[in-house]
Design a protein around this motif. Structure first.
Motif, PDB file in Angstrom:
ATOM      1  N   PRO A  74       0.794  -1.220   0.000  1.00  7.19           N
ATOM      2  CA  PRO A  74       0.000   0.000   0.000  1.00  7.19           C
ATOM      3  C   PRO A  74       0.831   1.277   0.000  1.00  7.19           C
ATOM      4  O   PRO A  74       2.023   1.257   0.315  1.00  7.19           O
ATOM      5  CB  PRO A  74      -0.775  -0.104   1.315  1.00  7.19           C
ATOM      6  N   TYR A  75       0.162   2.361  -0.327  1.00 11.56           N
ATOM      7  CA  TYR A  75       0.705   3.687  -0.046  1.00 11.56           C
ATOM      8  C   TYR A  75       0.386   3.919   1.420  1.00 11.56           C
ATOM      9  O   TYR A  75      -0.785   3.968   1.802  1.00 11.56           O
ATOM     10  CB  TYR A  75       0.043   4.745  -0.935  1.00 11.56           C
ATOM     11  N   ARG A  76       1.399   3.989   2.250  1.00 13.38           N
ATOM     12  CA  ARG A  76       1.170   4.030   3.694  1.00 13.38           C
ATOM     13  C   ARG A  76       0.878   5.439   4.192  1.00 13.38           C
ATOM     14  O   ARG A  76       1.379   6.411   3.664  1.00 13.38           O
ATOM     15  CB  ARG A  76       2.357   3.432   4.430  1.00 13.38           C
ATOM     16  N   GLY A  77       0.119   5.466   5.251  1.00 17.52           N
ATOM     17  CA  GLY A  77      -0.313   6.716   5.858  1.00 17.52           C
ATOM     18  C   GLY A  77      -1.825   6.707   5.899  1.00 17.52           C
ATOM     19  O   GLY A  77      -2.472   6.772   4.861  1.00 17.52           O
ATOM     20  N   SER A  78      -2.377   6.554   7.083  1.00 18.70           N
ATOM     21  CA  SER A  78      -3.816   6.365   7.175  1.00 18.70           C
ATOM     22  C   SER A  78      -4.562   7.604   7.637  1.00 18.70           C
ATOM     23  O   SER A  78      -5.770   7.556   7.810  1.00 18.70           O
ATOM     24  CB  SER A  78      -4.120   5.204   8.131  1.00 18.70           C
ATOM     25  N   LEU A  79      -3.848   8.711   7.856  1.00 19.03           N
ATOM     26  CA  LEU A  79      -4.518   9.899   8.367  1.00 19.03           C
ATOM     27  C   LEU A  79      -4.931  10.833   7.229  1.00 19.03           C
ATOM     28  O   LEU A  79      -4.136  11.121   6.342  1.00 19.03           O
ATOM     29  CB  LEU A  79      -3.607  10.640   9.350  1.00 19.03           C
ATOM     30  N   PRO A  80      -6.158  11.350   7.282  1.00 22.73           N
ATOM     31  CA  PRO A  80      -6.634  12.217   6.202  1.00 22.73           C
ATOM     32  C   PRO A  80      -6.123  13.655   6.285  1.00 22.73           C
ATOM     33  O   PRO A  80      -6.239  14.411   5.331  1.00 22.73           O
ATOM     34  CB  PRO A  80      -8.157  12.177   6.369  1.00 22.73           C
ATOM     35  N   THR A  81      -5.531  14.032   7.433  1.00 15.85           N
ATOM     36  CA  THR A  81      -5.029  15.394   7.612  1.00 15.85           C
ATOM     37  C   THR A  81      -3.644  15.353   8.249  1.00 15.85           C
ATOM     38  O   THR A  81      -3.282  14.379   8.909  1.00 15.85           O
ATOM     39  CB  THR A  81      -5.968  16.210   8.533  1.00 15.85           C
ATOM     40  N   ALA A  82      -2.868  16.424   8.081  1.00 18.00           N
ATOM     41  CA  ALA A  82      -1.523  16.477   8.654  1.00 18.00           C
ATOM     42  C   ALA A  82      -1.574  16.456  10.176  1.00 18.00           C
ATOM     43  O   ALA A  82      -0.762  15.798  10.831  1.00 18.00           O
ATOM     44  CB  ALA A  82      -0.789  17.715   8.169  1.00 18.00           C
ATOM     45  N   VAL A  83      -2.504  17.186  10.753  1.00 14.53           N
ATOM     46  CA  VAL A  83      -2.716  17.167  12.201  1.00 14.53           C
ATOM     47  C   VAL A  83      -3.974  16.344  12.435  1.00 14.53           C
ATOM     48  O   VAL A  83      -5.049  16.694  11.942  1.00 14.53           O
ATOM     49  CB  VAL A  83      -2.879  18.591  12.775  1.00 14.53           C
ATOM     50  N   PRO A  84      -3.859  15.237  13.178  1.00 17.87           N
ATOM     51  CA  PRO A  84      -5.029  14.376  13.372  1.00 17.87           C
ATOM     52  C   PRO A  84      -6.159  15.104  14.091  1.00 17.87           C
ATOM     53  O   PRO A  84      -5.915  15.905  14.990  1.00 17.87           O
ATOM     54  CB  PRO A  84      -4.504  13.224  14.219  1.00 17.87           C
ATOM     55  N   THR A  85      -7.374  14.806  13.684  1.00 15.32           N
ATOM     56  CA  THR A  85      -8.541  15.396  14.333  1.00 15.32           C
ATOM     57  C   THR A  85      -9.270  14.404  15.226  1.00 15.32           C
ATOM     58  O   THR A  85     -10.035  14.819  16.091  1.00 15.32           O
ATOM     59  CB  THR A  85      -9.521  15.960  13.282  1.00 15.32           C
ATOM     60  N   ASP A  86      -9.032  13.113  15.043  1.00 14.30           N
ATOM     61  CA  ASP A  86      -9.626  12.110  15.921  1.00 14.30           C
ATOM     62  C   ASP A  86      -8.964  12.229  17.293  1.00 14.30           C
ATOM     63  O   ASP A  86      -7.735  12.198  17.395  1.00 14.30           O
ATOM     64  CB  ASP A  86      -9.402  10.708  15.343  1.00 14.30           C
ATOM     65  N   PRO A  87      -9.752  12.373  18.371  1.00 11.62           N
ATOM     66  CA  PRO A  87      -9.164  12.594  19.700  1.00 11.62           C
ATOM     67  C   PRO A  87      -8.176  11.526  20.157  1.00 11.62           C
ATOM     68  O   PRO A  87      -7.150  11.849  20.749  1.00 11.62           O
ATOM     69  CB  PRO A  87     -10.380  12.649  20.629  1.00 11.62           C
ATOM     70  N   LEU A  88      -8.450  10.255  19.893  1.00  8.69           N
ATOM     71  CA  LEU A  88      -7.532   9.208  20.328  1.00  8.69           C
ATOM     72  C   LEU A  88      -6.212   9.308  19.569  1.00  8.69           C
ATOM     73  O   LEU A  88      -5.137   9.260  20.164  1.00  8.69           O
ATOM     74  CB  LEU A  88      -8.163   7.826  20.132  1.00  8.69           C
ATOM     75  N   ILE A  89      -6.273   9.477  18.262  1.00 12.02           N
ATOM     76  CA  ILE A  89      -5.044   9.597  17.471  1.00 12.02           C
ATOM     77  C   ILE A  89      -4.319  10.891  17.815  1.00 12.02           C
ATOM     78  O   ILE A  89      -3.090  10.935  17.876  1.00 12.02           O
ATOM     79  CB  ILE A  89      -5.352   9.493  15.962  1.00 12.02           C
ATOM     80  N   TYR A  90      -5.078  11.952  18.097  1.00 14.58           N
ATOM     81  CA  TYR A  90      -4.458  13.231  18.456  1.00 14.58           C
ATOM     82  C   TYR A  90      -3.595  13.095  19.715  1.00 14.58           C
ATOM     83  O   TYR A  90      -2.575  13.753  19.843  1.00 14.58           O
ATOM     84  CB  TYR A  90      -5.508  14.328  18.654  1.00 14.58           C
ATOM     85  N   ARG A  91      -4.000  12.222  20.666  1.00 15.60           N
ATOM     86  CA  ARG A  91      -3.197  12.052  21.888  1.00 15.60           C
ATOM     87  C   ARG A  91      -1.782  11.587  21.538  1.00 15.60           C
ATOM     88  O   ARG A  91      -0.809  12.009  22.154  1.00 15.60           O
ATOM     89  CB  ARG A  91      -3.843  11.033  22.843  1.00 15.60           C
ATOM     90  N   PHE A  92      -1.650  10.716  20.541  1.00 16.31           N
ATOM     91  CA  PHE A  92      -0.317  10.271  20.132  1.00 16.31           C
ATOM     92  C   PHE A  92       0.455  11.413  19.475  1.00 16.31           C
ATOM     93  O   PHE A  92       1.660  11.556  19.674  1.00 16.31           O
ATOM     94  CB  PHE A  92      -0.405   9.049  19.202  1.00 16.31           C
ATOM     95  N   TYR A  93      -0.232  12.225  18.708  1.00 15.35           N
ATOM     96  CA  TYR A  93       0.371  13.422  18.105  1.00 15.35           C
ATOM     97  C   TYR A  93       0.839  14.356  19.223  1.00 15.35           C
ATOM     98  O   TYR A  93       1.950  14.889  19.194  1.00 15.35           O
ATOM     99  CB  TYR A  93      -0.663  14.095  17.209  1.00 15.35           C
ATOM    100  N   GLU A  94      -0.007  14.526  20.242  1.00 18.55           N
ATOM    101  CA  GLU A  94       0.326  15.378  21.382  1.00 18.55           C
ATOM    102  C   GLU A  94       1.528  14.817  22.147  1.00 18.55           C
ATOM    103  O   GLU A  94       2.447  15.555  22.525  1.00 18.55           O
ATOM    104  CB  GLU A  94      -0.881  15.486  22.309  1.00 18.55           C
ATOM    105  N   ILE A  95       1.546  13.510  22.371  1.00 21.12           N
ATOM    106  CA  ILE A  95       2.679  12.874  23.050  1.00 21.12           C
ATOM    107  C   ILE A  95       3.969  13.153  22.281  1.00 21.12           C
ATOM    108  O   ILE A  95       4.997  13.510  22.868  1.00 21.12           O
ATOM    109  CB  ILE A  95       2.444  11.358  23.217  1.00 21.12           C
ATOM    110  N   THR A  96       3.909  13.021  20.957  1.00 21.59           N
ATOM    111  CA  THR A  96       5.094  13.276  20.138  1.00 21.59           C
ATOM    112  C   THR A  96       5.495  14.745  20.205  1.00 21.59           C
ATOM    113  O   THR A  96       6.687  15.059  20.315  1.00 21.59           O
ATOM    114  CB  THR A  96       4.844  12.849  18.683  1.00 21.59           C
TER     115      THR A  96
END
Length: 150
Positions: A74-96
């Protein structure tokens, strides 16, 4: 022509509607629940044998075209936006964002200049019981790859 995104939606909707669990599909496929979920969500490719096992576990028939999509890297990368908007995924973005430089500094102090592989890699997600509320434990285990001098 079905797209990989449409096939992912079909798999998730069927799994949800029929009350299937990723852990059970993974057991049939013979891989971890993390790997199997990533593959069926379109981020990894599967063999014909793995697809047949997943089909049986999900009780979902795949067309030849869908099997070919599941086998295609596949073409990898499952997020539709550069900054995630889903709250659970955003927590990982925030941790990073908050701890990324700390993680980098500590890895470099321990191993030297390099990266953690996301290819030679495993992930484990567990529930830990806690009297103050259950905890989520995520373990990322990647091979260290030093930068080469040339």
């Amino acid at each position: 022509m079905t797209t990989r995104a449409e096939l992912t939606e079909k798999i998730v909707a069927h799994k949800t509607y029929h009350g299937k669990k990723w852990v059970d599909v993974a057991a049939a496929v013979g891989q971890s629940k993390e790997w199997t979920t990533a593959a069926l969500l379109g981020q990894l490719s599967l063999s014909k044998e793995q697809i047949a096992a997943a089909s049986g576990a999900l009780d979902l028939e795949f067309s030849e075209e869908e099997i070919a999509l599941l086998m295609t890297p596949p073409y990898r990368g499952s997020l539709p936006t550069a900054v995630p908007t889903d709250p659970l995924i955003y927590r990982f973005y925030e941790i990073t964002n908050v701890f990324g430089s700390t993680i980098k500094a500590l890895i470099e102090e321990e191993f030297g200049d390099g990266i953690m592989s996301a290819i030679d890699f495993t992930m484990d997600i567990e529930r830990s019981k806690d009297p103050k509320g259950d905890r989520v434990k995520v373990t990322l285990d990647g091979k260290f790859l030093p930068y080469k001098m040339y």
